[in-house]
Design a protein around this motif. Structure first.
Motif, short mmCIF file in Angstrom:
data_model
loop_
_atom_site.label_atom_id
_atom_site.label_comp_id
_atom_site.label_asym_id
_atom_site.label_seq_id
_atom_site.Cartn_x
_atom_site.Cartn_y
_atom_site.Cartn_z
N ILE A 196 0.86 -1.18 0.00
CA ILE A 196 0.00 0.00 0.00
C ILE A 196 0.89 1.23 0.00
O ILE A 196 2.00 1.22 0.54
CB ILE A 196 -0.99 0.05 1.18
N ASN A 197 0.42 2.27 -0.62
CA ASN A 197 1.14 3.52 -0.72
C ASN A 197 0.28 4.59 -0.08
O ASN A 197 -0.90 4.71 -0.39
CB ASN A 197 1.39 3.83 -2.20
N THR A 198 0.85 5.35 0.85
CA THR A 198 0.13 6.46 1.46
C THR A 198 1.00 7.70 1.43
O THR A 198 2.21 7.63 1.64
CB THR A 198 -0.33 6.14 2.90
N LEU A 199 0.39 8.82 1.11
CA LEU A 199 1.09 10.09 1.06
C LEU A 199 0.55 11.00 2.14
O LEU A 199 -0.66 11.26 2.20
CB LEU A 199 0.92 10.74 -0.32
N THR A 200 1.42 11.50 2.99
CA THR A 200 1.02 12.28 4.15
C THR A 200 0.39 13.61 3.78
O THR A 200 -0.64 13.99 4.32
CB THR A 200 2.23 12.52 5.06
N ARG A 201 0.99 14.32 2.87
CA ARG A 201 0.54 15.68 2.57
C ARG A 201 -0.45 15.78 1.41
O ARG A 201 -0.90 16.87 1.07
CB ARG A 201 1.75 16.56 2.28
#
Length: 75
Positions: free
Chosen positions: A11-16
């Motif tokens: 899974i890929n998650t981007l904070t901003r």
């Protein structure tokens, strides 16, 4: 991952990032992992992550809170 795709979850998650474009947004947390159907702690479950130091510290904290063990499920 190619040989045993049922044993590999990415899974890929981007904070901003404000709006998802095929990935999760926000910081890693228990809710994100549960939503991604991560498996319960078991001897055959192992996690690997890649990112800056703060990200790694967050992953470790979240996994410990969820019952995963350092040295068993991650290093």
């Amino acid at each position: 991952a190619d040989k045993y795709p049922q044993n590999f979850k990415y899974i890929n998650t981007l904070t901003r990032e404000k709006e998802p474009h095929g990935h999760s947004t926000g910081r890693v947390c228990a809710a994100l992992l549960k939503e991604a159907d991560f498996p319960a702690p078991a001897p055959e479950v192992f996690f690997h992550w890649c990112g800056p130091g703060e990200f790694g510290a967050t992953c470790k904290t979240v996994l410990l809170e969820m019952g995963y063990e350092e040295g068993v499920h991650f290093v």
